[in-house]
Design a protein around this motif. Structure first.
Motif, PDB file in Angstrom:
ATOM      1  N   GLN A 167      -5.687 -51.807  55.536  1.00 63.94           N
ATOM      2  CA  GLN A 167      -5.576 -51.994  54.238  1.00 63.94           C
ATOM      3  C   GLN A 167      -4.747 -50.832  53.293  1.00 63.94           C
ATOM      4  OE1 GLN A 167      -9.155 -52.706  52.006  1.00 63.94           O
ATOM      5  NE2 GLN A 167      -8.277 -52.858  50.128  1.00 63.94           N
ATOM      6  N   ASN A 168      -5.236 -49.840  53.706  1.00 64.89           N
ATOM      7  CA  ASN A 168      -3.942 -48.515  53.100  1.00 64.89           C
ATOM      8  C   ASN A 168      -3.059 -48.074  54.505  1.00 64.89           C
ATOM      9  OD1 ASN A 168      -5.883 -48.555  50.854  1.00 64.89           O
ATOM     10  ND2 ASN A 168      -7.304 -47.461  52.073  1.00 64.89           N
ATOM     11  N   HIS A 169      -2.067 -48.810  54.151  1.00 63.93           N
ATOM     12  CA  HIS A 169      -1.325 -48.980  55.258  1.00 63.93           C
ATOM     13  C   HIS A 169      -0.649 -47.882  56.026  1.00 63.93           C
ATOM     14  CE1 HIS A 169       0.864 -48.744  51.501  1.00 63.93           C
ATOM     15  NE2 HIS A 169       0.435 -49.875  51.355  1.00 63.93           N
ATOM     16  N   TYR A 170      -1.031 -46.457  55.653  1.00 66.83           N
ATOM     17  CA  TYR A 170      -0.975 -45.146  56.186  1.00 66.83           C
ATOM     18  C   TYR A 170       0.486 -45.104  56.602  1.00 66.83           C
ATOM     19  CZ  TYR A 170      -6.118 -45.082  56.207  1.00 66.83           C
ATOM     20  OH  TYR A 170      -7.322 -45.116  55.788  1.00 66.83           O
ATOM     21  N   LEU A 171       1.475 -45.412  55.959  1.00 65.24           N
ATOM     22  CA  LEU A 171       2.775 -44.900  56.327  1.00 65.24           C
ATOM     23  C   LEU A 171       3.117 -43.706  56.237  1.00 65.24           C
ATOM     24  CD1 LEU A 171       4.952 -48.012  54.650  1.00 65.24           C
ATOM     25  CD2 LEU A 171       4.073 -47.788  56.971  1.00 65.24           C
ATOM     26  N   MET A 172       3.720 -42.861  57.039  1.00 60.57           N
ATOM     27  CA  MET A 172       4.436 -41.490  56.876  1.00 60.57           C
ATOM     28  C   MET A 172       5.430 -41.455  55.646  1.00 60.57           C
ATOM     29  SD  MET A 172       2.730 -40.476  59.861  1.00 60.57           S
ATOM     30  CE  MET A 172       3.669 -39.285  60.792  1.00 60.57           C
ATOM     31  N   GLN A 173       4.574 -40.554  54.953  1.00 61.69           N
ATOM     32  CA  GLN A 173       5.671 -40.407  53.583  1.00 61.69           C
ATOM     33  C   GLN A 173       6.813 -39.755  53.855  1.00 61.69           C
ATOM     34  OE1 GLN A 173       4.856 -42.264  50.667  1.00 61.69           O
ATOM     35  NE2 GLN A 173       2.988 -43.075  51.986  1.00 61.69           N
ATOM     36  N   GLU A 174       7.031 -38.839  54.854  1.00 60.00           N
ATOM     37  CA  GLU A 174       8.196 -38.277  54.896  1.00 60.00           C
ATOM     38  C   GLU A 174       9.202 -38.855  55.865  1.00 60.00           C
ATOM     39  OE1 GLU A 174       5.403 -37.658  56.229  1.00 60.00           O
ATOM     40  OE2 GLU A 174       5.015 -36.352  57.922  1.00 60.00           O
TER      41      GLU A 174
ATOM     42  N   HIS B 294      15.034 -46.656  53.089  1.00 60.42           N
ATOM     43  CA  HIS B 294      14.091 -45.974  51.939  1.00 60.42           C
ATOM     44  C   HIS B 294      12.968 -45.189  52.476  1.00 60.42           C
ATOM     45  CE1 HIS B 294      16.567 -48.727  49.687  1.00 60.42           C
ATOM     46  NE2 HIS B 294      15.998 -48.537  48.662  1.00 60.42           N
ATOM     47  N   PHE B 295      12.424 -44.604  51.725  1.00 61.24           N
ATOM     48  CA  PHE B 295      11.043 -43.892  51.956  1.00 61.24           C
ATOM     49  C   PHE B 295       9.896 -44.819  51.497  1.00 61.24           C
ATOM     50  CE2 PHE B 295      14.206 -40.525  52.316  1.00 61.24           C
ATOM     51  CZ  PHE B 295      13.810 -39.793  53.633  1.00 61.24           C
ATOM     52  N   PRO B 296       8.746 -44.478  51.820  1.00 58.70           N
ATOM     53  CA  PRO B 296       7.568 -45.356  51.672  1.00 58.70           C
ATOM     54  C   PRO B 296       7.391 -45.382  49.994  1.00 58.70           C
ATOM     55  CG  PRO B 296       6.975 -44.187  53.564  1.00 58.70           C
ATOM     56  CD  PRO B 296       8.295 -43.650  53.043  1.00 58.70           C
TER      57      PRO B 296
ATOM     58  N   GLY C 179       4.253 -52.045  46.897  1.00 59.51           N
ATOM     59  CA  GLY C 179       3.034 -52.127  47.628  1.00 59.51           C
ATOM     60  C   GLY C 179       3.116 -53.190  48.609  1.00 59.51           C
ATOM     61  N   GLY C 180       3.669 -54.469  48.141  1.00 54.72           N
ATOM     62  CA  GLY C 180       3.978 -55.618  48.849  1.00 54.72           C
ATOM     63  C   GLY C 180       4.990 -55.314  50.078  1.00 54.72           C
ATOM     64  N   GLU C 181       5.998 -54.865  50.048  1.00 49.67           N
ATOM     65  CA  GLU C 181       7.020 -54.340  50.796  1.00 49.67           C
ATOM     66  C   GLU C 181       6.526 -53.418  51.933  1.00 49.67           C
ATOM     67  OE1 GLU C 181      11.269 -54.574  48.494  1.00 49.67           O
ATOM     68  OE2 GLU C 181      10.120 -52.606  48.251  1.00 49.67           O
ATOM     69  N   SER C 182       5.448 -52.325  51.366  1.00 45.13           N
ATOM     70  CA  SER C 182       4.999 -51.385  52.334  1.00 45.13           C
ATOM     71  C   SER C 182       3.881 -52.172  53.377  1.00 45.13           C
ATOM     72  CB  SER C 182       4.006 -50.508  51.450  1.00 45.13           C
ATOM     73  OG  SER C 182       4.657 -49.475  50.652  1.00 45.13           O
ATOM     74  N   GLN C 183       3.273 -52.980  52.661  1.00 47.05           N
ATOM     75  CA  GLN C 183       2.373 -53.827  53.664  1.00 47.05           C
ATOM     76  C   GLN C 183       3.134 -54.591  54.834  1.00 47.05           C
ATOM     77  OE1 GLN C 183      -0.191 -53.053  54.332  1.00 47.05           O
ATOM     78  NE2 GLN C 183      -1.952 -54.059  54.144  1.00 47.05           N
TER      79      GLN C 183
ATOM     80  N   VAL D 114       3.217 -54.265  58.978  1.00 45.76           N
ATOM     81  CA  VAL D 114       3.089 -55.422  59.750  1.00 45.76           C
ATOM     82  C   VAL D 114       4.222 -55.232  60.692  1.00 45.76           C
ATOM     83  CG1 VAL D 114       3.550 -57.965  60.146  1.00 45.76           C
ATOM     84  CG2 VAL D 114       2.424 -57.053  58.075  1.00 45.76           C
ATOM     85  N   ALA D 115       5.157 -54.748  60.419  1.00 43.80           N
ATOM     86  CA  ALA D 115       6.597 -54.433  61.494  1.00 43.80           C
ATOM     87  C   ALA D 115       6.168 -53.321  62.433  1.00 43.80           C
ATOM     88  CB  ALA D 115       7.802 -53.997  60.555  1.00 43.80           C
ATOM     89  N   ARG D 116       5.415 -52.579  61.789  1.00 46.17           N
ATOM     90  CA  ARG D 116       5.073 -51.432  62.827  1.00 46.17           C
ATOM     91  C   ARG D 116       3.951 -51.877  63.652  1.00 46.17           C
ATOM     92  NH1 ARG D 116       2.107 -46.302  60.035  1.00 46.17           N
ATOM     93  NH2 ARG D 116       0.701 -47.979  59.602  1.00 46.17           N
ATOM     94  N   ALA D 117       3.008 -52.899  63.265  1.00 46.01           N
ATOM     95  CA  ALA D 117       1.938 -53.046  64.428  1.00 46.01           C
ATOM     96  C   ALA D 117       2.707 -54.186  65.230  1.00 46.01           C
ATOM     97  CB  ALA D 117       1.048 -53.915  63.425  1.00 46.01           C
ATOM     98  N   VAL D 118       3.578 -54.883  64.921  1.00 51.35           N
ATOM     99  CA  VAL D 118       4.208 -55.968  66.161  1.00 51.35           C
ATOM    100  C   VAL D 118       5.537 -55.346  66.907  1.00 51.35           C
ATOM    101  CG1 VAL D 118       3.251 -57.790  64.447  1.00 51.35           C
ATOM    102  CG2 VAL D 118       5.851 -57.004  64.400  1.00 51.35           C
ATOM    103  N   VAL D 119       5.967 -54.243  66.501  1.00 53.11           N
ATOM    104  CA  VAL D 119       7.198 -53.834  66.949  1.00 53.11           C
ATOM    105  C   VAL D 119       7.067 -53.626  68.476  1.00 53.11           C
ATOM    106  CG1 VAL D 119       7.122 -51.294  66.557  1.00 53.11           C
ATOM    107  CG2 VAL D 119       9.291 -52.389  66.631  1.00 53.11           C
ATOM    108  N   LYS D 120       5.881 -53.255  69.059  1.00 58.89           N
ATOM    109  CA  LYS D 120       5.991 -53.061  70.579  1.00 58.89           C
ATOM    110  C   LYS D 120       5.337 -54.388  71.239  1.00 58.89           C
ATOM    111  CE  LYS D 120       1.443 -50.900  69.511  1.00 58.89           C
ATOM    112  NZ  LYS D 120       0.577 -49.768  69.602  1.00 58.89           N
ATOM    113  N   ASN D 121       5.279 -55.475  70.427  1.00 57.10           N
ATOM    114  CA  ASN D 121       4.951 -56.722  71.151  1.00 57.10           C
ATOM    115  C   ASN D 121       3.412 -56.565  71.856  1.00 57.10           C
ATOM    116  OD1 ASN D 121       8.223 -57.016  71.882  1.00 57.10           O
ATOM    117  ND2 ASN D 121       7.221 -58.631  70.500  1.00 57.10           N
ATOM    118  N   PRO D 122       2.378 -55.925  70.968  1.00 61.59           N
ATOM    119  CA  PRO D 122       1.192 -55.781  71.628  1.00 61.59           C
ATOM    120  C   PRO D 122       0.649 -57.194  71.780  1.00 61.59           C
ATOM    121  CG  PRO D 122       1.113 -55.227  69.274  1.00 61.59           C
ATOM    122  CD  PRO D 122       2.491 -55.456  69.466  1.00 61.59           C
ATOM    123  N   PRO D 123      -0.204 -57.498  72.810  1.00 55.55           N
ATOM    124  CA  PRO D 123      -0.863 -58.848  72.810  1.00 55.55           C
ATOM    125  C   PRO D 123      -1.953 -59.011  71.723  1.00 55.55           C
ATOM    126  CG  PRO D 123      -1.608 -57.275  74.648  1.00 55.55           C
ATOM    127  CD  PRO D 123      -0.589 -56.577  74.044  1.00 55.55           C
ATOM    128  N   LEU D 124      -2.439 -57.960  71.126  1.00 52.89           N
ATOM    129  CA  LEU D 124      -3.243 -58.004  70.238  1.00 52.89           C
ATOM    130  C   LEU D 124      -3.051 -57.312  68.918  1.00 52.89           C
ATOM    131  CD1 LEU D 124      -6.286 -59.196  69.607  1.00 52.89           C
ATOM    132  CD2 LEU D 124      -7.191 -57.019  70.622  1.00 52.89           C
TER     133      LEU D 124
END
Ligand SMILES: Nc1ncnc2c1ncn2[C@@H]1O[C@H](COP(=O)(O)OP(=O)(O)OP(=O)(O)O)[C@@H](O)[C@H]1O
Ligand SMILES: [Mg+2]
Length: 243
Positions: free
Chosen positions: A102-109, A149-151, A156-160, A164-174
């Motif tokens: 929910q709090n997407h924890y993007l790396m701010q730097e 851009h930086f986070p 907020g919608g874009e960050s979320q 998603v992109a960060r979660a799916v980029v490595k094509n994980p099965p789950l």
């Protein structure tokens, strides 16, 4: 005999009799009291339940961020042992599962592009390949104009969606998502659901999402309700099938 949830034999995720109790000094909180279910590859499952029902606890166990007291979790053929520091389990977290919080924890730097490159760099991709792959995923979800851009410079919608992109980029099965639309307005929530649905349909991703929100739950192909430490089927679904 299979149980009432009619477990498919080729589940990408098999959960059997999971128990978890938190101990706070003398006080015991029995949160999971025998959770069993299974998920087939390509399914989009929503887990619902009231606050404190143990949804985040369950998701953390499925992603091997925490360990159960007892029970069994098998993901994509790998049994998650109770030892979450185990090398195989660490590799599982690196290669097999994408988290959306929910709090997407993007790396701010880091820039948007760099944030999405990170999981690939951890997997050993070189910079050029990681950059290409990350940019492609970001373009697909409508963020091609935000790569540098930086986070702090995106909404907020874009960050979320970056999450998603960060979660799916490595094509994980789950893909595991915990209240991913909790802090989005309705327009961004719809957009997020659209992105998730498209990725799921095109890439045959298996998605498990924990949510309070009816709109997101209804976008799933199946809903599981958690109550009193167990999974119960929502009454309405006993008659009306999913989809
Ligand atoms: N680390 C912890 N130590 C002690 N108790 C905990 C811990 N984590 C969670 N709990 C307790 O376990 C119960 C379930 O918590 P959990 O976060 O899994 O609920 P949830 O269903 O995700 O709730 P919400 O919808 O509010 O996010 C709660 O009563 C919570 O207080
Ligand atoms: Mg929670």
């Amino acid at each position: 005999m299979s149980d009432m949830h009619n477990a498919p034999p080729t589940g990408i995720l098999e959960v059997t009799d999971l128990c978890k109790t938190y101990r706070d000094g003398e006080v015991l909180a029995e949160v999971l009291k025998g959770i069993s279910f299974s998920v087939a590859p390509g399914e989009f499952v929503a887990i619902q339940g009231s606050s404190g029902a143990g949804k985040s606890t369950l998701l953390n166990l499925l992603g091997a961020l925490d360990k159960p007291d007892s029970g069994r979790i098998v993901v994509d053929g790998l049994e998650l042992t109770a030892d979450i520091k185990n090398e195989r389990v660490e590799r599982f977290r690196r290669d097999k599962v994408g988290f959306i919080f929910q709090n997407h924890y993007l790396m701010q730097e880091f820039t948007v592009l760099e944030n999405v490159m990170l999981p690939l760099r951890v997997q050993g991709y070189n910079t050029t390949d990681a950059k290409q792959k990350a940019a492609r995923v970001l373009e697909r979800i409508g963020l091609g104009h935000r790569l540098q851009h930086f986070p702090s410079q995106i909404s907020g919608g874009e960050s979320q969606r970056v999450a998603v992109a960060r979660a799916v980029v490595k094509n994980p099965p789950l893909i595991l998502a915990d209240e991913p639309t909790g802090n989005l307005d309705s327009e961004n929530r719809e957009r997020f659901i659209g992105v998730l649905n498209a990725l799921q349909a095109e890439d045959k991703l298996t998605v498990i999402v924990v949510t309070h929100e009816a709109e997101l739950a209804m976008a799933a192909s199946r809903r599981l309700l958690m109550k009193d430490g167990k999974i119960v089927l929502p009454a309405a679904e006993a008659h009306a099938g999913p989809n």
